[in-house]
Design an enzyme around this catalytic site. Structure first.
Site, PDB file in Angstrom:
ATOM      1  N   ASP A  49       3.184  86.284   8.414  1.00 35.19           N
ATOM      2  CA  ASP A  49       3.902  87.289   9.198  1.00 35.19           C
ATOM      3  C   ASP A  49       3.140  87.640  10.471  1.00 35.19           C
ATOM      4  OD1 ASP A  49       1.853  88.729   8.041  1.00 35.19           O
ATOM      5  OD2 ASP A  49       3.145  90.213   7.073  1.00 35.19           O
ATOM      6  N   SER A  50       1.960  87.054  10.648  1.00 38.97           N
ATOM      7  CA  SER A  50       1.245  87.157  11.919  1.00 38.97           C
ATOM      8  C   SER A  50       2.078  86.615  13.072  1.00 38.97           C
ATOM      9  CB  SER A  50      -0.087  86.399  11.841  1.00 38.97           C
ATOM     10  OG  SER A  50       0.104  85.078  11.351  1.00 38.97           O
ATOM     11  N   ASP A  88       4.849  84.107   3.830  1.00 38.29           N
ATOM     12  CA  ASP A  88       4.620  85.537   3.601  1.00 38.29           C
ATOM     13  C   ASP A  88       5.912  86.270   3.272  1.00 38.29           C
ATOM     14  OD1 ASP A  88       1.903  85.890   3.841  1.00 38.29           O
ATOM     15  OD2 ASP A  88       1.951  86.484   5.946  1.00 38.29           O
ATOM     16  N   GLU A 120       0.651  91.059   0.088  1.00 36.76           N
ATOM     17  CA  GLU A 120      -0.561  91.863   0.197  1.00 36.76           C
ATOM     18  C   GLU A 120      -0.578  92.930  -0.889  1.00 36.76           C
ATOM     19  OE1 GLU A 120      -0.906  93.471   4.118  1.00 36.76           O
ATOM     20  OE2 GLU A 120      -0.595  91.539   5.107  1.00 36.76           O
ATOM     21  N   GLU A 187      -9.654  89.178   3.248  1.00 37.16           N
ATOM     22  CA  GLU A 187      -9.668  89.370   4.705  1.00 37.16           C
ATOM     23  C   GLU A 187     -10.562  90.535   5.120  1.00 37.16           C
ATOM     24  OE1 GLU A 187      -6.725  89.960   8.585  1.00 37.16           O
ATOM     25  OE2 GLU A 187      -5.859  89.541   6.617  1.00 37.16           O
TER      26      GLU A 187
END
Length: 279
Positions: A49-50, A88, A120, A187
């Site tokens: 999703d970056s 994602d 996440e 991360e």
């Protein structure tokens, strides 16, 4: 079997089996051309999703939608022959309930053909991860810095500097591992903690701004290629400067168009003269 039989792509099981055997190479991909370029060199391609930040100019990943992820997931799948592909689940598509997560994960996998989903979250998402895995959906976990929670986490910053942060990330890693994630992104986490997690967890860890001791590494491809210049995180190493190359190419093109040098004769179609036979 034919010598020309298509090679099977790596699976999530293949990735899990790499722990302790070989380092996992992971990069993000969002389009067919980039996927084709990266695929031969990667074990994992992540449709992250970056893309909201590096492709769409968003300030965070929070505005990314499921439809966006599906469109880019399809594009990447068209360019892949070797790597395992994970997409994602974007913000708001899995946090409400495990049933919501299942519905959206099923849609993501059915409409893209990808190999699994990434989400996440730590302890609070462990039940959801277990629910998905039990129903045939491979899950790539993500602990430490979580970009989707940037508004409540105080921005993008490394974690693990305090006892409270260390204990939280430790519990999160254990919970996601026990829930059945096939691998876990770690991360923005200080090196000693990332190292300890890697040694403790059964699932391989894939670091981004974490430790060289992780079982693999992931970078946003646009960062690594020098295409995204809004900011450069400490953990990014630029292996190319394609942004500068693109700017220089555009400037050269503009100069030639304005001067009339382009297009030249070699780029221009001419009327074909008929042959003497009339053919």
């Amino acid at each position: 079997m034919s010598a020309h039989a298509k090679q099977k792509r790596l699976t999530t099981a293949s990735i899990r089996q790499m722990k302790g055997e070989a380092r996992i190479v992971c990069l993000t991909a969002y389009t067919t051309p980039i996927a084709r370029l990266l695929d031969p060199h990667c074990d994992l391609l992540l449709v992250g999703d970056s893309l909201g930040m590096v492709l769409y100019g968003m300030e965070t990943t929070v505005g990314v939608t499921l439809d966006m992820m599906i469109a880019h997931g399809r594009a990447v799948m068209r360019g892949v022959e070797h790597a395992c592909v994970i997409v994602d689940l974007p913000f708001g598509t899995y946090q409400e309930s495990k049933e919501q997560a299942f519905r959206n994960a099923v849609r993501l996998m059915q409409e893209t053909g990808c190999d699994g989903v990434k989400l996440e979250g730590g302890e609070e998402m462990a039940e959801t991860i277990a629910f998905l895995v039990a129903r045939g959906i491979p899950v790539f976990g993500h602990v430490g810095l979580m970009p989707q929670l940037v508004h409540t986490a105080g921005g993008f910053r490394s974690l693990g500097h305090s006892d409270a942060e260390t204990q939280k990330i430790w519990r999160d890693g254990i919970a996601v591992d026990q829930a059945g994630a096939f691998a876990i992104v770690v991360e923005g986490t200080v090196e000693p903690l990332a190292r300890e997690l890697t040694e403790k967890l059964a699932a391989p860890t894939v670091g981004i701004g974490a430790s060289p001791a992780c079982d693999g590494q992931v970078l946003v491809s646009d960062d690594m290629l020098g295409l995204f210049s809004d900011f450069k995180p400490k953990f990014v190493k630029r292996y190319a400067d394609l942004g500068t190359a693109a700017t220089q190419a555009a400037a050269a093109y503009a100069d030639e168009v304005r001067s009339g040098a382009f297009p030249g004769p070699e780029h221009t179609f001419q009327v074909r003269k008929p042959s003497p036979s009339g053919k």
